[in-house]
Design an enzyme around this catalytic site. Structure first.
Site, PDB file in Angstrom:
ATOM      1  N   GLU A  92       0.829  -1.200   0.000  1.00 22.87           N
ATOM      2  CA  GLU A  92       0.000   0.000   0.000  1.00 22.87           C
ATOM      3  C   GLU A  92       0.870   1.260   0.000  1.00 22.87           C
ATOM      4  O   GLU A  92       1.963   1.271   0.564  1.00 22.87           O
ATOM      5  CB  GLU A  92      -0.900  -0.001   1.248  1.00 22.87           C
ATOM      6  N   CYS A 105       3.299   8.522   0.918  1.00 24.01           N
ATOM      7  CA  CYS A 105       3.901   7.630   1.900  1.00 24.01           C
ATOM      8  C   CYS A 105       4.129   6.287   1.214  1.00 24.01           C
ATOM      9  O   CYS A 105       3.170   5.649   0.770  1.00 24.01           O
ATOM     10  CB  CYS A 105       2.929   7.504   3.067  1.00 24.01           C
ATOM     11  N   CYS A 112       6.718  -6.658   7.495  1.00 20.59           N
ATOM     12  CA  CYS A 112       7.830  -6.077   8.254  1.00 20.59           C
ATOM     13  C   CYS A 112       8.295  -7.094   9.292  1.00 20.59           C
ATOM     14  O   CYS A 112       7.478  -7.814   9.864  1.00 20.59           O
ATOM     15  CB  CYS A 112       7.392  -4.791   8.954  1.00 20.59           C
ATOM     16  N   CYS A 116       6.772  -4.675  15.976  1.00 20.54           N
ATOM     17  CA  CYS A 116       6.278  -3.694  16.951  1.00 20.54           C
ATOM     18  C   CYS A 116       4.839  -4.053  17.343  1.00 20.54           C
ATOM     19  O   CYS A 116       4.003  -4.310  16.470  1.00 20.54           O
ATOM     20  CB  CYS A 116       6.338  -2.287  16.370  1.00 20.54           C
ATOM     21  N   CYS A 119       1.661  -2.020  15.836  1.00 23.35           N
ATOM     22  CA  CYS A 119       1.586  -1.716  14.407  1.00 23.35           C
ATOM     23  C   CYS A 119       0.939  -2.866  13.649  1.00 23.35           C
ATOM     24  O   CYS A 119       1.318  -4.014  13.814  1.00 23.35           O
ATOM     25  CB  CYS A 119       2.998  -1.451  13.887  1.00 23.35           C
ATOM     26  N   CYS A 334      -0.882   6.005   9.918  1.00 26.40           N
ATOM     27  CA  CYS A 334       0.319   5.372  10.464  1.00 26.40           C
ATOM     28  C   CYS A 334      -0.053   4.120  11.228  1.00 26.40           C
ATOM     29  O   CYS A 334      -0.919   4.144  12.094  1.00 26.40           O
ATOM     30  CB  CYS A 334       0.998   6.277  11.479  1.00 26.40           C
TER      31      CYS A 334
HETATM   32  N1  SAH Z   1       9.048   1.056   9.872  1.00 28.33           N
HETATM   33  C1  SAH Z   1       9.291   2.440   9.929  1.00 28.33           C
HETATM   34  C2  SAH Z   1       8.384   3.245   9.050  1.00 28.33           C
HETATM   35  C3  SAH Z   1       6.931   2.833   9.014  1.00 28.33           C
HETATM   36  S1  SAH Z   1       5.943   3.087  10.447  1.00 28.33           S
HETATM   37  C4  SAH Z   1       9.185   2.924  11.364  1.00 28.33           C
HETATM   38  O1  SAH Z   1       8.719   2.181  12.203  1.00 28.33           O
HETATM   39  O2  SAH Z   1       9.621   4.042  11.609  1.00 28.33           O
HETATM   40  C5  SAH Z   1       5.609   4.805  10.437  1.00 28.33           C
HETATM   41  C6  SAH Z   1       5.224   5.380  11.789  1.00 28.33           C
HETATM   42  O3  SAH Z   1       3.934   4.928  12.225  1.00 28.33           O
HETATM   43  C7  SAH Z   1       6.173   5.033  12.921  1.00 28.33           C
HETATM   44  O4  SAH Z   1       6.586   6.203  13.558  1.00 28.33           O
HETATM   45  C8  SAH Z   1       5.348   4.190  13.869  1.00 28.33           C
HETATM   46  O5  SAH Z   1       5.790   4.347  15.189  1.00 28.33           O
HETATM   47  C9  SAH Z   1       3.966   4.734  13.616  1.00 28.33           C
HETATM   48  N2  SAH Z   1       2.891   3.830  13.976  1.00 28.33           N
HETATM   49  C10 SAH Z   1       2.879   2.485  13.861  1.00 28.33           C
HETATM   50  N3  SAH Z   1       1.696   2.002  14.295  1.00 28.33           N
HETATM   51  C11 SAH Z   1       0.947   3.087  14.682  1.00 28.33           C
HETATM   52  C12 SAH Z   1      -0.376   3.247  15.162  1.00 28.33           C
HETATM   53  N4  SAH Z   1      -1.170   2.211  15.322  1.00 28.33           N
HETATM   54  N5  SAH Z   1      -0.808   4.500  15.437  1.00 28.33           N
HETATM   55  C13 SAH Z   1      -0.016   5.569  15.213  1.00 28.33           C
HETATM   56  N6  SAH Z   1       1.227   5.476  14.720  1.00 28.33           N
HETATM   57  C14 SAH Z   1       1.709   4.244  14.465  1.00 28.33           C
HETATM   58 FE1  SF4 Z   2       7.673  -2.330  11.090  1.00 24.68          FE
HETATM   59 FE2  SF4 Z   2       5.419  -1.209  11.942  1.00 24.68          FE
HETATM   60 FE3  SF4 Z   2       7.513  -1.395  13.577  1.00 24.68          FE
HETATM   61 FE4  SF4 Z   2       7.582   0.314  11.519  1.00 24.68          FE
HETATM   62  S1  SF4 Z   2       6.217   0.419  13.279  1.00 24.68           S
HETATM   63  S2  SF4 Z   2       9.202  -1.117  12.169  1.00 24.68           S
HETATM   64  S3  SF4 Z   2       6.415  -0.856   9.997  1.00 24.68           S
HETATM   65  S4  SF4 Z   2       6.381  -3.116  12.706  1.00 24.68           S
END
Ligand code: SAH
Ligand code: SF4
Length: 342
Positions: A92, A105, A112, A116, A119, A334
């Site tokens: 996406e 974006c 991934c 995390c 996420c 995000c």
């Molecule tokens: N993998 C990279 C880039 C993609 S995530 C990273 O983690 O930086 C992009 C952003 O979305 C990150 O700052 C992450 O902390 C945030 N993010 C992930 N899950 C989220 C959620 N459920 N609500 C708000 N931000 C979130």
């Molecule tokens: Fe991967 Fe989501 Fe963590 Fe970014 S926030 S590193 S996309 S698992």
């Protein structure tokens, strides 16, 4: 067997290929201009290359395209594209208008590996890295979907995947995004976001000339360990050293993204820990109220809690902003991106 996509060639490899066909070095620059600036769909169109060279390129390479499978439009104007790759995998990209900016974006991986807890992409695991061509094609495909007169002004690597885990393809894509005869984006128009691969952050300072964002999200090791497994490999002290190194090398600030979880990292003691972590760093802070999604394990803090946290940091003279994600209603915000069964 389909032919390899010419967009997968890094600048150097493209230069060597063109030189191998007996063309002058400048032909490589002309080729990237055709591919990324004029968005040629065939080699035949590349009329300032010798006919023989065009034919040879066409015999050897394809000009790959992503298939736009589905598009969803948010009430806030953002658009989420679901693209199908050649092997059937899906990714996406999200287009977000904001004042006079139009930010795309992009994803860097299918899924991934970083795991995390907050996420949605993490639940897919890592399926595979994206190639350089697949990263760049997201920009071209989004451009094809724009209204006449619209132009993408900014690129953020904040879609699916951890860009610094797919290091080489991200770096080579950045070179073409930045190249004046390629996409020609300025260094302030591109941001790469990482979950905190400390060694790669240090190297990134040498290899790339764009903005860096760090998904910090927690300034104490126990909580960061819990929500981001990468913290066990690179705990805060190590991560802080990498950020310092990056600051010194590039003289650039790092944008610290801080997703806020109700009751867990939005308290006065969290402000103190965050200040301690940032004390010798050049940084800006973006507070991102957590975006919930079906089955999400955390809650979004109240508006009042977000404002309080913001004020405590602003009072301590930090440059801090609250970032409300776009595309919440289309699961395009995000942390909400995922394709396939999750
Ligand atoms: N993998 C990279 C880039 C993609 S995530 C990273 O983690 O930086 C992009 C952003 O979305 C990150 O700052 C992450 O902390 C945030 N993010 C992930 N899950 C989220 C959620 N459920 N609500 C708000 N931000 C979130
Ligand atoms: Fe991967 Fe989501 Fe963590 Fe970014 S926030 S590193 S996309 S698992």
């Amino acid at each position: 067997m389909s032919k390899p996509d010419i967009k997968d060639l890094a600048l150097q490899a493209l230069a060597e290929t063109v030189a191998g066909l007996g063309e002058k070095p400048y032909a490589a620059i002309q080729t990237i201009s055709w591919l990324y600036r004029q968005r040629a769909a065939s080699f035949e169109e590349m009329t300032n290359l010798a006919q023989k060279v065009r034919q040879r390129l066409a015999q050897t390479f394809s000009i790959g395209r992503l298939t736009l499978e589905e598009e969803r439009r948010s009430a806030d104007g953002s658009r989420k594209f679901l693209f199908k790759l050649n092997d059937g995998q899906k990714i996406e990209s999200v287009l977000m208008p904001h004042k006079n900016r139009l930010t795309l974006c992009v994803s860097s991986q299918v899924g991934c590996a970083m795991g995390c807890k907050f996420c949605r992409t993490a639940s897919m695991g890592l399926v595979r890295h994206l190639t350089q061509g697949e990263i760049l094609e997201q920009v071209l495909a989004a451009q094809r979907a724009l209204e006449p007169g619209q132009k993408i002004t900014n690129i953020v690597f904040m879609g699916m995947g951890e860009p610094l885990h797919n290091y080489d393809n991200v770096i080579s894509s950045l070179k073409i995004l930045r190249h004046p005869k390629g996409f020609g984006f300025g260094k302030k128009q591109i941001t790469v976001s990482t979950s905190g691969l400390a060694k790669a952050i240090e190297k990134f300072g040498e290899d790339a000339d764009v903005k860096l964002a760090l998904s910090l999200n927690a300034a104490s090791d126990p909580f960061r360990d819990e929500i981001m497994p990468v913290n066990k490999r690179y705990p805060l002290e190590r991560l802080g050293r990498a950020c310092r190194h990056y600051n010194d090398l590039t003289r650039q600030a790092i944008t610290m993204e801080y997703v806020m979880f109700a009751g867990l990292n939005d308290r006065p003691e969290d402000v103190k820990q965050l200040c301690r972590f940032l004390s010798n760093l050049k940084a800006k802070i973006n507070l991102i109220p957590y975006n919930e999604y079906p089955g999400s394990p955390y809650r979004r803090p109240t508006e009042a809690a977000v404002r309080r946290f913001h004020k405590s940091l602003a009072d301590r003279h930090f440059q801090v902003n609250i970032r409300y994600s776009k595309g919440l209603d289309i699961l395009g915000a995000c942390g909400q991106l995922a394709t396939g069964p999750v």
